[in-house]
Scaffold this active site. Structure first.
Site, short mmCIF file in Angstrom:
data_model
loop_
_atom_site.label_atom_id
_atom_site.label_comp_id
_atom_site.label_asym_id
_atom_site.label_seq_id
_atom_site.Cartn_x
_atom_site.Cartn_y
_atom_site.Cartn_z
N ILE A 82 1.90 4.06 3.04
CA ILE A 82 3.11 4.12 3.86
C ILE A 82 4.30 4.52 2.99
O ILE A 82 4.59 3.88 1.97
CB ILE A 82 3.40 2.76 4.53
CG1 ILE A 82 2.18 2.26 5.31
CG2 ILE A 82 4.64 2.85 5.42
CD1 ILE A 82 1.73 3.16 6.44
N LYS A 83 4.98 5.57 3.42
CA LYS A 83 6.13 6.06 2.67
C LYS A 83 7.39 5.53 3.34
O LYS A 83 7.59 5.73 4.55
CB LYS A 83 6.12 7.58 2.72
CG LYS A 83 6.62 8.26 1.48
CD LYS A 83 6.44 9.76 1.69
CE LYS A 83 6.75 10.55 0.46
NZ LYS A 83 6.78 11.98 0.76
#
Ligand code: E4P
Length: 216
Positions: A82-83
């Site tokens: 997850i960015k």
């Protein structure tokens, strides 16, 4: 040093993955828009092509909404990373997600203090953008060196993911500094292999080999 491809182009990723040299992929909302594909669909395809982490970015700005988006993205595949942006809400989200066992890439890092915060939030990766740093007259590589030193001072395990790579010299310098990962557009990764003397050498060897009349 790990090599990630900075793209959402599945054909390019497939081609690079076939070399065995690709360790992961990074995408962002601009790259998804450029691909013209559905975010979830293209992320699922990319995750099936590479064993390593595939960064998919949230677009919400507040913590609760980021958590909801992250929950959807995490369920696409086990290797989704997850960015989140380097904001207070992004850092809160990073802390909550990594505590829960998720991979998190804290992106849009432009200072050593921001990188320090990302490490304190337990980020798996921090992404300093060297090219965009250079664009505004600053020294992107000096930032990488500072972050390396700070992380080593405190034995932080957050990996330095050099992003916004624009040319092979960025890769060379990042490797000398000891960055853990670099992410670059496929064209730049392909450029790394090229050297005119390699081509010239092959040409000369083949010409001489032809004169022997032999076959292997
Ligand atoms: C990193 O994860 C980003 O997607 C990327 O490297 C941004 O690069 P750019 O500055 O070329 O857009």
């Amino acid at each position: 040093m790990k090599f990630f491809a900075d793209t959402a182009d599945v054909a390019d990723i497939q081609d690079l993955a076939s070399t065995g040299l690709l360790d992961g992929v990074t995408t962002n909302p601009s790259l998804i828009a450029k691909s013209g594909r559905d975010l979830k669909e293209v992320t699922r395809e990319i995750c099936a092509l590479v064993d390593g982490p595939v960064s998919a970015e949230v677009v919400a700005l507040d913590h609760q909404e980021m958590m909801k988006e992250a929950d959807i993205l995490r369920h696409i595949a086990d290797n989704v990373c997850i960015k989140v942006p380097l904001t207070i809400d992004g850092l809160k989200t990073c802390k909550a997600l990594t505590r829960d066992g998720a991979l998190v890439n804290v992106t849009l890092c432009f200072s050593a203090n921001q990188a320090l915060l990302a490490a304190k939030a337990g980020a798996t990766f921090v992404s300093p953008f060297v090219g965009r740093h250079d664009d505004v007259g600053q020294n992107g590589m000096a930032l990488i060196a500072d972050i390396r030193r700070i992380y080593d001072n405190y034995a932080f395990s957050t990996e330095i993911l050099v992003a916004s790579v624009r040319h092979p010299i960025h890769v060379h310098e990042a490797a000398l500094i000891g960055a853990d990962v670099m992410t670059a557009p496929p064209a730049i990764i392909r450029q790394l292999v090229r050297h005119p003397l390699t081509d010239k050498g092959i040409e000369g060897f083949l010409a001489d080999w032809g004169k022997t009349g032999q076959a292997i």
